[in-house]
Design a protein around this motif. Structure first.
Motif, PDB file in Angstrom:
ATOM      1  N   LEU A  37       0.838  -1.305   0.180  1.00  0.00           N
ATOM      2  CA  LEU A  37      -0.191  -0.215  -0.153  1.00  0.00           C
ATOM      3  C   LEU A  37       0.487   1.525   0.419  1.00  0.00           C
ATOM      4  N   SER A  38       0.353   1.997  -0.318  1.00  0.00           N
ATOM      5  CA  SER A  38       1.087   3.331  -0.260  1.00  0.00           C
ATOM      6  C   SER A  38       0.667   4.708  -0.565  1.00  0.00           C
ATOM      7  N   LEU A  39       0.658   6.045   0.660  1.00  0.00           N
ATOM      8  CA  LEU A  39       0.063   7.116   0.580  1.00  0.00           C
ATOM      9  C   LEU A  39       0.614   7.886   0.338  1.00  0.00           C
ATOM     10  N   LYS A  40       0.450   9.078  -0.251  1.00  0.00           N
ATOM     11  CA  LYS A  40       1.458  10.037  -1.160  1.00  0.00           C
ATOM     12  C   LYS A  40       1.498  11.672   0.238  1.00  0.00           C
ATOM     13  N   ILE A  41       1.937  12.370   1.043  1.00  0.00           N
ATOM     14  CA  ILE A  41       1.992  12.659   1.970  1.00  0.00           C
ATOM     15  C   ILE A  41       1.801  14.312   1.181  1.00  0.00           C
ATOM     16  N   THR A  42       0.977  14.595   2.660  1.00  0.00           N
ATOM     17  CA  THR A  42       0.483  15.648   2.475  1.00  0.00           C
ATOM     18  C   THR A  42       1.168  16.571   3.385  1.00  0.00           C
ATOM     19  N   GLU A  43       0.603  18.562   3.683  1.00  0.00           N
ATOM     20  CA  GLU A  43       0.370  18.958   4.686  1.00  0.00           C
ATOM     21  C   GLU A  43      -0.376  18.799   6.051  1.00  0.00           C
ATOM     22  N   ARG A  44      -2.231  17.797   5.477  1.00  0.00           N
ATOM     23  CA  ARG A  44      -2.427  16.958   6.734  1.00  0.00           C
ATOM     24  C   ARG A  44      -2.084  16.433   7.118  1.00  0.00           C
ATOM     25  N   HIS A  45      -1.257  15.241   6.832  1.00  0.00           N
ATOM     26  CA  HIS A  45      -0.134  14.612   7.697  1.00  0.00           C
ATOM     27  C   HIS A  45       1.118  14.897   8.299  1.00  0.00           C
ATOM     28  N   ARG A  46       0.933  16.422   8.453  1.00  0.00           N
ATOM     29  CA  ARG A  46       2.421  16.698   9.665  1.00  0.00           C
ATOM     30  C   ARG A  46       1.949  17.241  10.376  1.00  0.00           C
ATOM     31  N   ASN A  47       2.443  16.530  11.371  1.00  0.00           N
ATOM     32  CA  ASN A  47       3.011  17.565  13.339  1.00  0.00           C
ATOM     33  C   ASN A  47       2.698  18.803  12.940  1.00  0.00           C
ATOM     34  N   ALA A  48       2.896  19.108  14.284  1.00  0.00           N
ATOM     35  CA  ALA A  48       3.202  20.408  14.770  1.00  0.00           C
ATOM     36  C   ALA A  48       4.305  21.042  14.491  1.00  0.00           C
ATOM     37  N   VAL A  49       5.315  19.511  14.638  1.00  0.00           N
ATOM     38  CA  VAL A  49       7.459  20.266  14.434  1.00  0.00           C
ATOM     39  C   VAL A  49       7.268  19.987  12.788  1.00  0.00           C
ATOM     40  N   GLY A  50       6.555  19.429  11.691  1.00  0.00           N
ATOM     41  CA  GLY A  50       6.536  19.413  10.832  1.00  0.00           C
ATOM     42  C   GLY A  50       6.664  17.863  10.504  1.00  0.00           C
ATOM     43  N   GLY A  51       6.914  17.426  10.833  1.00  0.00           N
ATOM     44  CA  GLY A  51       7.338  15.361  10.833  1.00  0.00           C
ATOM     45  C   GLY A  51       5.805  15.088   9.965  1.00  0.00           C
ATOM     46  N   VAL A  52       5.779  13.923   9.766  1.00  0.00           N
ATOM     47  CA  VAL A  52       4.730  13.116   9.196  1.00  0.00           C
ATOM     48  C   VAL A  52       4.114  12.823  10.566  1.00  0.00           C
ATOM     49  N   MET A  53       3.361  12.122  11.168  1.00  0.00           N
ATOM     50  CA  MET A  53       2.441  12.105  12.449  1.00  0.00           C
ATOM     51  C   MET A  53       2.765  10.326  12.242  1.00  0.00           C
ATOM     52  N   GLY A  54       2.247   9.987  13.580  1.00  0.00           N
ATOM     53  CA  GLY A  54       3.291   8.288  14.102  1.00  0.00           C
ATOM     54  C   GLY A  54       1.858   7.736  13.506  1.00  0.00           C
ATOM     55  N   GLY A  55       0.423   8.806  13.561  1.00  0.00           N
ATOM     56  CA  GLY A  55      -1.051   8.154  13.412  1.00  0.00           C
ATOM     57  C   GLY A  55      -0.847   7.470  11.610  1.00  0.00           C
ATOM     58  N   ALA A  56      -0.264   8.835  11.250  1.00  0.00           N
ATOM     59  CA  ALA A  56      -0.799   8.471   9.762  1.00  0.00           C
ATOM     60  C   ALA A  56      -0.046   6.975   8.876  1.00  0.00           C
ATOM     61  N   ILE A  57       1.227   6.704   9.861  1.00  0.00           N
ATOM     62  CA  ILE A  57       2.322   6.262   8.958  1.00  0.00           C
ATOM     63  C   ILE A  57       1.725   4.460  10.038  1.00  0.00           C
ATOM     64  N   PHE A  58       1.349   4.815  11.137  1.00  0.00           N
ATOM     65  CA  PHE A  58       0.154   3.612  11.756  1.00  0.00           C
ATOM     66  C   PHE A  58      -0.544   3.031  10.752  1.00  0.00           C
ATOM     67  N   THR A  59      -1.831   3.985  10.600  1.00  0.00           N
ATOM     68  CA  THR A  59      -2.489   3.729  10.141  1.00  0.00           C
ATOM     69  C   THR A  59      -2.620   3.028   8.352  1.00  0.00           C
ATOM     70  N   LEU A  60      -1.094   3.473   7.790  1.00  0.00           N
ATOM     71  CA  LEU A  60      -0.751   2.826   6.504  1.00  0.00           C
ATOM     72  C   LEU A  60      -0.798   1.473   6.561  1.00  0.00           C
ATOM     73  N   ALA A  61      -0.201   0.915   7.850  1.00  0.00           N
ATOM     74  CA  ALA A  61       0.870  -0.240   8.083  1.00  0.00           C
ATOM     75  C   ALA A  61      -1.271  -1.230   9.033  1.00  0.00           C
ATOM     76  N   ASP A  62      -1.471  -0.548   9.714  1.00  0.00           N
ATOM     77  CA  ASP A  62      -2.669  -0.908   9.907  1.00  0.00           C
ATOM     78  C   ASP A  62      -3.581  -1.793   8.619  1.00  0.00           C
TER      79      ASP A  62
END
Length: 135
Positions: A37-62
């Motif tokens: 599966l894949s996920l194109k990263i957008t601003e909606r996937h970013r956390n407050a410090v600009g990294g990709v939210m752990g929840g977005a990464i985990f949702t992809l794995a799930d």
């Protein structure tokens, strides 16, 4: 192939997994005991410090687990999961590859590797699934 006749049928089924699909996760490949599966990263996937939210990464794995596990045995659900974050995302796309490591009578174990499109290892996930019985 498995429970789903093809990738399109799996995509149609999992479109009801709205949190994942409305956040851009796509089923790219589906086999007897794996999924990609894949996920194109957008601003909606970013956390407050600009990294990709752990929840977005985990949702992809799930969802990678869910697609592969339900193709192996329908219906299946996650029983336990763990995630190790390995490095920050540098690219603009994440890919999850779920592979079945154990297919038992009532449980399965899947390893899910998350990488970005620069080749970086982003996360390693292990999910134990439970095979629900059809009534």
């Amino acid at each position: 192939m498995g429970y789903f006749k093809n990738v399109e049928e799996a995509r149609e089924y999992f479109k009801n997994d709205r949190f994942a699909t409305e956040n851009g996760i796509v089923i790219d490949e589906l086999g007897e005991d794996y999924s990609v599966l894949s996920l194109k990263i957008t601003e909606r996937h970013r956390n407050a410090v600009g990294g990709v939210m752990g929840g977005a990464i985990f949702t992809l794995a799930d969802l990678a687990f869910s697609a592969a596990a339900n193709n192996l045995h329908f219906p299946s659900v996650a029983l336990q999961s763990s995630i190790n974050f390995l490095s920050g995302v540098k690219g603009d796309r994440l890919t999850a590859r779920a592979e079945c490591k154990k297919n038992g009578m009532s449980t399965t174990i899947f390893n899910i590797d998350i990488t970005d499109n620069t080749g970086r290892d982003i996360a390693q996930v292990v999910i134990t699934g439970f095979k629900l019985r059809k009534e």
